[in-house]
Design a protein around this motif. Sequence first.
Motif, PDB file in Angstrom:
ATOM      1  N   SER A   1       0.865  -1.182   0.000  1.00  0.00           N
ATOM      2  CA  SER A   1       0.000   0.000   0.000  1.00  0.00           C
ATOM      3  C   SER A   1       0.898   1.227   0.000  1.00  0.00           C
ATOM      4  O   SER A   1       1.741   1.388   0.891  1.00  0.00           O
ATOM      5  CB  SER A   1      -0.903   0.005   1.233  1.00  0.00           C
ATOM      6  N   VAL A   2       0.727   2.097  -1.011  1.00  0.00           N
ATOM      7  CA  VAL A   2       1.628   3.241  -1.177  1.00  0.00           C
ATOM      8  C   VAL A   2       0.850   4.495  -1.553  1.00  0.00           C
ATOM      9  O   VAL A   2      -0.316   4.430  -1.947  1.00  0.00           O
ATOM     10  CB  VAL A   2       2.703   2.960  -2.254  1.00  0.00           C
ATOM     11  N   LEU A   3       1.555   5.610  -1.454  1.00  0.00           N
ATOM     12  CA  LEU A   3       0.957   6.903  -1.812  1.00  0.00           C
ATOM     13  C   LEU A   3       2.009   7.771  -2.476  1.00  0.00           C
ATOM     14  O   LEU A   3       3.001   8.153  -1.843  1.00  0.00           O
ATOM     15  CB  LEU A   3       0.403   7.605  -0.573  1.00  0.00           C
ATOM     16  N   MET A   4       1.804   8.081  -3.751  1.00  0.00           N
ATOM     17  CA  MET A   4       2.652   9.042  -4.444  1.00  0.00           C
ATOM     18  C   MET A   4       2.198  10.452  -4.073  1.00  0.00           C
ATOM     19  O   MET A   4       1.004  10.694  -3.869  1.00  0.00           O
ATOM     20  CB  MET A   4       2.544   8.850  -5.953  1.00  0.00           C
ATOM     21  N   PRO A   5       3.129  11.417  -3.983  1.00  0.00           N
ATOM     22  CA  PRO A   5       2.736  12.804  -3.681  1.00  0.00           C
ATOM     23  C   PRO A   5       1.661  13.301  -4.635  1.00  0.00           C
ATOM     24  O   PRO A   5       1.779  13.144  -5.857  1.00  0.00           O
ATOM     25  CB  PRO A   5       4.050  13.575  -3.858  1.00  0.00           C
ATOM     26  N   GLY A   6       0.610  13.856  -4.075  1.00  0.00           N
ATOM     27  CA  GLY A   6      -0.463  14.408  -4.885  1.00  0.00           C
ATOM     28  C   GLY A   6      -1.447  13.397  -5.426  1.00  0.00           C
ATOM     29  O   GLY A   6      -2.389  13.763  -6.144  1.00  0.00           O
ATOM     30  N   LYS A   7      -1.251  12.119  -5.086  1.00  0.00           N
ATOM     31  CA  LYS A   7      -2.142  11.069  -5.585  1.00  0.00           C
ATOM     32  C   LYS A   7      -2.942  10.469  -4.433  1.00  0.00           C
ATOM     33  O   LYS A   7      -2.879  10.916  -3.297  1.00  0.00           O
ATOM     34  CB  LYS A   7      -1.322   9.983  -6.288  1.00  0.00           C
ATOM     35  N   LYS A   8      -3.694   9.423  -4.744  1.00  0.00           N
ATOM     36  CA  LYS A   8      -4.460   8.700  -3.744  1.00  0.00           C
ATOM     37  C   LYS A   8      -3.727   7.421  -3.354  1.00  0.00           C
ATOM     38  O   LYS A   8      -2.902   6.914  -4.113  1.00  0.00           O
ATOM     39  CB  LYS A   8      -5.857   8.356  -4.284  1.00  0.00           C
ATOM     40  N   ILE A   9      -4.038   6.915  -2.169  1.00  0.00           N
ATOM     41  CA  ILE A   9      -3.453   5.649  -1.733  1.00  0.00           C
ATOM     42  C   ILE A   9      -3.861   4.541  -2.699  1.00  0.00           C
ATOM     43  O   ILE A   9      -5.021   4.447  -3.112  1.00  0.00           O
ATOM     44  CB  ILE A   9      -3.918   5.295  -0.306  1.00  0.00           C
ATOM     45  N   THR A  10      -2.892   3.710  -3.055  1.00  0.00           N
ATOM     46  CA  THR A  10      -3.178   2.629  -4.001  1.00  0.00           C
ATOM     47  C   THR A  10      -2.459   1.364  -3.561  1.00  0.00           C
ATOM     48  O   THR A  10      -1.495   1.408  -2.780  1.00  0.00           O
ATOM     49  CB  THR A  10      -2.739   3.016  -5.430  1.00  0.00           C
ATOM     50  N   SER A  11      -2.914   0.236  -4.061  1.00  0.00           N
ATOM     51  CA  SER A  11      -2.233  -1.024  -3.759  1.00  0.00           C
ATOM     52  C   SER A  11      -0.885  -1.055  -4.471  1.00  0.00           C
ATOM     53  O   SER A  11      -0.691  -0.404  -5.514  1.00  0.00           O
ATOM     54  CB  SER A  11      -3.084  -2.213  -4.207  1.00  0.00           C
ATOM     55  N   GLY A  12       0.039  -1.825  -3.929  1.00  0.00           N
ATOM     56  CA  GLY A  12       1.345  -1.952  -4.564  1.00  0.00           C
ATOM     57  C   GLY A  12       1.249  -2.535  -5.955  1.00  0.00           C
ATOM     58  O   GLY A  12       1.994  -2.140  -6.863  1.00  0.00           O
ATOM     59  N   LYS A  13       0.325  -3.460  -6.145  1.00  0.00           N
ATOM     60  CA  LYS A  13       0.156  -4.083  -7.458  1.00  0.00           C
ATOM     61  C   LYS A  13      -0.315  -3.061  -8.491  1.00  0.00           C
ATOM     62  O   LYS A  13       0.229  -2.986  -9.599  1.00  0.00           O
ATOM     63  CB  LYS A  13      -0.846  -5.235  -7.358  1.00  0.00           C
ATOM     64  N   ASP A  14      -1.319  -2.253  -8.117  1.00  0.00           N
ATOM     65  CA  ASP A  14      -1.810  -1.236  -9.053  1.00  0.00           C
ATOM     66  C   ASP A  14      -0.748  -0.174  -9.314  1.00  0.00           C
ATOM     67  O   ASP A  14      -0.611   0.321 -10.439  1.00  0.00           O
ATOM     68  CB  ASP A  14      -3.078  -0.585  -8.512  1.00  0.00           C
ATOM     69  N   PHE A  15      -0.002   0.170  -8.268  1.00  0.00           N
ATOM     70  CA  PHE A  15       1.046   1.178  -8.416  1.00  0.00           C
ATOM     71  C   PHE A  15       2.115   0.727  -9.405  1.00  0.00           C
ATOM     72  O   PHE A  15       2.644   1.527 -10.189  1.00  0.00           O
ATOM     73  CB  PHE A  15       1.677   1.474  -7.058  1.00  0.00           C
ATOM     74  N   SER A  16       2.434  -0.561  -9.382  1.00  0.00           N
ATOM     75  CA  SER A  16       3.510  -1.069 -10.251  1.00  0.00           C
ATOM     76  C   SER A  16       3.158  -0.990 -11.728  1.00  0.00           C
ATOM     77  O   SER A  16       4.051  -0.994 -12.577  1.00  0.00           O
ATOM     78  CB  SER A  16       3.857  -2.513  -9.875  1.00  0.00           C
ATOM     79  N   ASN A  17       1.867  -0.899 -12.039  1.00  0.00           N
ATOM     80  CA  ASN A  17       1.446  -0.784 -13.430  1.00  0.00           C
ATOM     81  C   ASN A  17       1.628   0.659 -13.915  1.00  0.00           C
ATOM     82  O   ASN A  17       0.844   1.538 -13.580  1.00  0.00           O
ATOM     83  CB  ASN A  17      -0.029  -1.191 -13.585  1.00  0.00           C
TER      84      ASN A  17
END
Length: 306
Positions: free
Chosen positions: A276-292
């Motif tokens: 579970s991660v959060l890029m600056p200015g974005k919404k919290i997302t799963s690690g799997k979705d983030f990797s895409n």
Amino acid sequence: MKIVFLGTPEFAVPILEGLYQNYEIALVVSQPNRVKKKGVFIDTPVASKAHELNLKLIQPESIKDSIDEILSIGADTLITAAYGQYLPSKLLNGFKVKVNVHGSLLPYHRGGAPIQRCLMNGDEKTGVTIMEMAKKLDGGKIYSMEEYVIKEEDNSTTLFEKLSIMGKDLLLKTLPDIYDGKNLGIPQDDSLATYSANISPEEEEIHLNRKSLDIFNQVRGLALEPGAYLKVKDIKLKVFKVSILDYKGNEAPGTVLSIKKGITLKTLDGAITLDSVLMPGKKITSGKDFSNGQKIFTLGDVILSE
């Protein structure tokens, strides 16, 4: 019983609500509003609840400046829960009963961050203590205590919520006997005391040259606020959950092992995946979705902390 209540964060809100339903709250004291949203200071959680309940509220920069005002209320009971300022003896001495709801099993984890640090330390259990307010930091007599066994899925956010409710119920159960003098409390064993200082900004950064379990505990101890982070290509990627992998490779700690269907990183003794991660200015997302489609991690790169 006439109560002055001191508290600031979300942890204190259920406790204030429980007291409001059972007793007269003459005054609520909270820290000043310091968090801005769209350029406007927003109420602390306790200040917001005080407004909702139509309770008298003050938010002094320093409690020392409001001692006379607080004592003029004529209350006989002072109750605190995560207020966040040192209380002078002059204030404490003005009340028949002065009680604090503390989020640990005292004398362990005295101080301002007991809930975060019990997770960061990898403790197996924690709890709440109803204690007498005293001049010594969290060193007053213990009136009651309740234990909680920490679950693997707990993080600081869930633990704050659970211990807050537990603290409310234990306070309401214990308070009548304290007020009537039937519960005189038990002195703490100072030789067993440990201290949990507030979290420093430096402790928020994840260093991948540590053991996987240490990183796991750091991440959950800081989730969701303030949040641990990885610094990658000058970007602070907030990390709210990781999983530990049993990995025996010889790559250097910090090596990016995989970027497909998730981000996997080498640690000192194994590997972790970012769940579970959060890029600056974005919404919290799963690690799997983030990797895409992410562009900050490159396979084989080594992420080094400064």
